[in-house]
Design an enzyme around this catalytic site. Structure first.
Site, mmCIF file in Angstrom:
data_model
loop_
_atom_site.group_PDB
_atom_site.id
_atom_site.type_symbol
_atom_site.label_atom_id
_atom_site.label_comp_id
_atom_site.label_asym_id
_atom_site.label_seq_id
_atom_site.Cartn_x
_atom_site.Cartn_y
_atom_site.Cartn_z
ATOM 1 N N SER A 273 41.204 6.801 26.954
ATOM 2 C CA SER A 273 40.429 6.776 28.196
ATOM 3 C C SER A 273 40.007 5.346 28.533
ATOM 4 C CB SER A 273 39.187 7.659 28.044
ATOM 5 O OG SER A 273 38.418 7.651 29.213
ATOM 6 N N HIS B 91 49.965 12.586 23.907
ATOM 7 C CA HIS B 91 48.852 12.304 24.816
ATOM 8 C C HIS B 91 49.263 11.099 25.647
ATOM 9 C CE1 HIS B 91 44.342 11.189 25.410
ATOM 10 N NE2 HIS B 91 44.806 11.915 26.406
ATOM 11 N N LYS C 299 45.891 4.650 31.930
ATOM 12 C CA LYS C 299 47.034 5.565 31.797
ATOM 13 C C LYS C 299 47.333 6.293 33.111
ATOM 14 C CE LYS C 299 46.274 8.709 28.726
ATOM 15 N NZ LYS C 299 46.040 9.979 29.449
ATOM 16 N N THR C 300 46.310 6.867 33.719
ATOM 17 C CA THR C 300 46.507 7.587 34.979
ATOM 18 C C THR C 300 46.850 6.626 36.103
ATOM 19 O OG1 THR C 300 45.000 9.355 34.313
ATOM 20 C CG2 THR C 300 45.399 9.104 36.664
ATOM 21 N N ASP D 216 48.857 13.073 31.696
ATOM 22 C CA ASP D 216 48.057 13.138 30.471
ATOM 23 C C ASP D 216 48.721 13.773 29.250
ATOM 24 O OD1 ASP D 216 45.573 12.464 29.272
ATOM 25 O OD2 ASP D 216 44.948 14.542 29.385
ATOM 26 N N ARG E 199 33.409 16.099 26.536
ATOM 27 C CA ARG E 199 33.670 16.955 25.385
ATOM 28 C C ARG E 199 32.659 16.682 24.273
ATOM 29 N NH1 ARG E 199 37.179 16.230 22.291
ATOM 30 N NH2 ARG E 199 37.592 14.050 22.771
ATOM 31 N N LYS F 2 41.562 20.531 26.912
ATOM 32 C CA LYS F 2 41.870 19.951 25.606
ATOM 33 C C LYS F 2 42.024 21.019 24.528
ATOM 34 C CE LYS F 2 42.116 15.694 26.897
ATOM 35 N NZ LYS F 2 43.466 15.070 27.029
ATOM 36 N N ARG G 219 34.489 13.014 37.095
ATOM 37 C CA ARG G 219 35.885 13.458 37.037
ATOM 38 C C ARG G 219 36.284 14.230 38.297
ATOM 39 N NH1 ARG G 219 39.438 12.276 32.531
ATOM 40 N NH2 ARG G 219 38.099 11.597 30.818
#
Length: 538
Positions: free
Chosen positions: A241, A223, A245-246, A260, A62, A203, A326
């Site tokens: 990031s 988030h 988390k994932t 997410d 981004r 996003k 990704r």
């Protein structure tokens, strides 16, 4: 203008959003059709796992500096304006969109009807119009997918128009440079140009929901990732990031709600905004993250990866294009999921941080005030080598673990979270997935199996009856024992050979927290202010 595919009889792009005089328009194409067009256009290659791999061009992430919100009667007094939410004039939006429409004249376009929010009470219908077939495939993967019957009567609430090859002219358009993403809350439209990075689509809608749900529907937008245990207990994982988390929410013993973006409604529902996952693939392996690795099959979209030699086998260690490689895939590529993607109010919340300085404990239990303080702080650290110019660990603070996507002031989300934690008597834990025994380059990364054991112990109540001790600087309550975790790592100071060096580094990190929080002091309660770290004066 020829139109193909499945679409509603009342659908007209020209009447709805002024997009007429296009070439061929492909409506709601299947993943197979989108893959075929991507290959035929020379935009991607098929990997040996069946996933399609593309290169997003100049932008592999981004561009926060080039994301804008139209400032008008709806947003002027509601949005948290500043470096994150930059104002864009309504007239400039109209002029920029007119230039986009002129650019798209005669071009083939792809349209995907989809929606966000797995709780039907808060469902938001979205129509995504893309210049490239793999942009439409990303929308298919990441948003929730209506049935064929629903498509026949589909009425979009929001539109996204994405044209990666259209370049803005800053002098004419009022952008910073040639790429842009502009959100218009009044016209319920997002326009994206000059960048092929698909995360701008995802996003963009997250930012929309972060405004609409808290501001208009009293739903906390988060988030975070979320999963559900065998007993129906929901757990929520906040983290920036690189904090895990994932990875940590993809637990074979728990069903995944989402990885997410979620909402937490007054009715107790915790629901996924999305219909897919967008995971980092750098250094991915079947051993480290079997669920993500196994999800990369036909229908998945890989971005900016390298290959092993001349083969079609992805090389997930290859970062020659970017560290931010990704994959997007529909959530049903994972077997162990919640259907539909929602659960009840959480019993446990985990704040994940990758502390590259080796100061914070692997797990600590937070008071209500500490929970709000660390939520507003949103701390992690960048590690040397992960970004250009980063040569040593750097502190990163992102309010509510998602500042780039928050149109409202962070205290709005913090107050809502605090109220829900108190009402539902939720346990809140701070988890350090980073370093122990010293900072990056000196200590060692805390083993994933230890982090999983700590989280499992918290989820199953095994940390309810153990003794806790507090550290002097951060005031964090650390358990003195945990099953399957070496006792010596639970107190980070004990893992450092040089205790004075630990004390110095802890003090430095505390100072960073205090300085960062100065922005929020005027809006923070006494309870929150008292929960911050105490800088030790030597």
């Amino acid at each position: 203008m020829n139109e193909f595919g499945k679409r509603g009889s009342n659908t007209n792009l020209k009447e709805d959003i002024g997009l007429g005089n296009l070439g061929n328009v492909f409506w709601n194409m299947s993943p197979a059709e989108l893959v075929e067009d991507t290959i035929l256009m020379g935009e991607g290659v098929l990997t040996d796992s069946g996933a399609i791999a593309v290169n997003t061009g100049e932008f592999t992430g981004r561009s926060p500096e080039d994301r804008f919100i139209v400032c008008d009667d709806k947003t002027e007094n509601a949005v948290w304006w500043g470096n994150i939410n930059k104002k864009f004039e309504p007239a400039k939006f109209d002029a920029l969109y007119n230039r986009m429409k002129a650019y798209l004249t005669g071009k083939d376009m792809y349209v995907k009807d989809s929606y966000a929010c797995a709780d039907d009470e808060y469902r938001m219908n979205i129509r995504v119009v893309t210049e490239l077939p793999w942009g439409n495939m990303f929308a298919h993967n990441m948003f929730l997918r209506p049935t064929d019957e629903e498509i026949q009567n589909f009425t979009p609430e929001w539109h996204i128009v994405c044209a990666p090859n259209f370049m803005a002219d800053p002098e004419i358009d009022g952008t910073r440079q040639s790429n842009f993403a502009v959100i218009n809350f009044t016209k319920k439209m997002i326009i994206i140009g000059g960048t092929g990075y698909t995360g701008e689509i995802k996003k963009g809608i997250f930012s929309v929901l972060n405004f609409v749900l808290p501001h208009e529907k009293n739903v906390l937008s988060m988030h975070c990732s979320a999963n559900v245990g065998e007993d129906g207990d929901t757990a929520v994982f906040f983290g920036l990031s690189g904090t895990g988390k994932t990875t940590l929410s993809s637990d074979p013993n728990r069903r995944l709600i989402g990885d997410d973006e979620h909402g937490w409604a007054d009715n107790g529902s915790v629901f996924n905004f999305e219909g897919g996952c967008y995971a980092k693939t750098i250094d991915l392996s079947a051993e480290k993250e079997p669920q993500i690795y196994g999800a990369i099959k036909f229908g998945a979209l890989l971005e900016n990866i390298g290959f092993k030699g001349e083969s079609s086998t992805p090389d997930y260690e290859d970062d020659h294009i970017t560290q931010n490689t990704r994959v997007s895939y529909p959530i049903n590529h994972i077997d162990n999921i919640m259907v539909p993607s929602k659960g009840t109010a959480p019993k446990n919340i985990f704040f994940l941080t990758c502390d590259a300085f080796g100061v914070l404990p692997p797990i600590s239990k937070l008071t209500s005030g500490q929970a709000m303080y660390h939520f507003i702080s949103g701390y992690t650290a960048k590690v040397a080598g992960t970004e250009a110019g980063v040569t040593e660990p750097q502190t990163v603070f992102s309010a509510c673990f998602g500042a780039p996507f928050l149109p409202l002031h962070p205290t709005k989300y913090a107050e809502m979270l605090g109220s829900k934690i108190e009402k539902n008597k939720v346990n809140v834990w701070l988890i350090n997935t980073g370093w122990s025994g010293g900072g990056h380059g000196v200590g060692e990364r805390i083993k994933l199996k230890y982090t999983r054991s700590l989280i499992t112990a918290a989820l199953t109540g095994q940390l309810n009856d153990v003794d806790y001790i507090k550290d002097e600087v951060f005031g964090l309550s650390m358990p003195v024992s945990c099953p399957d975790v070496p006792t010596e790592i639970l107190n980070p100071r004990n893992t450092w050979e040089d205790k004075a060096a630990y004390d110095k580094k802890a003090n430095e990190l505390a100072q960073s927290f205090v300085k960062n929080f100065e922005t929020f002091e005027s809006n923070a309660s006494e309870e929150i202010m008292n929960a911050g770290p105490k800088v030790m004066v030597k």
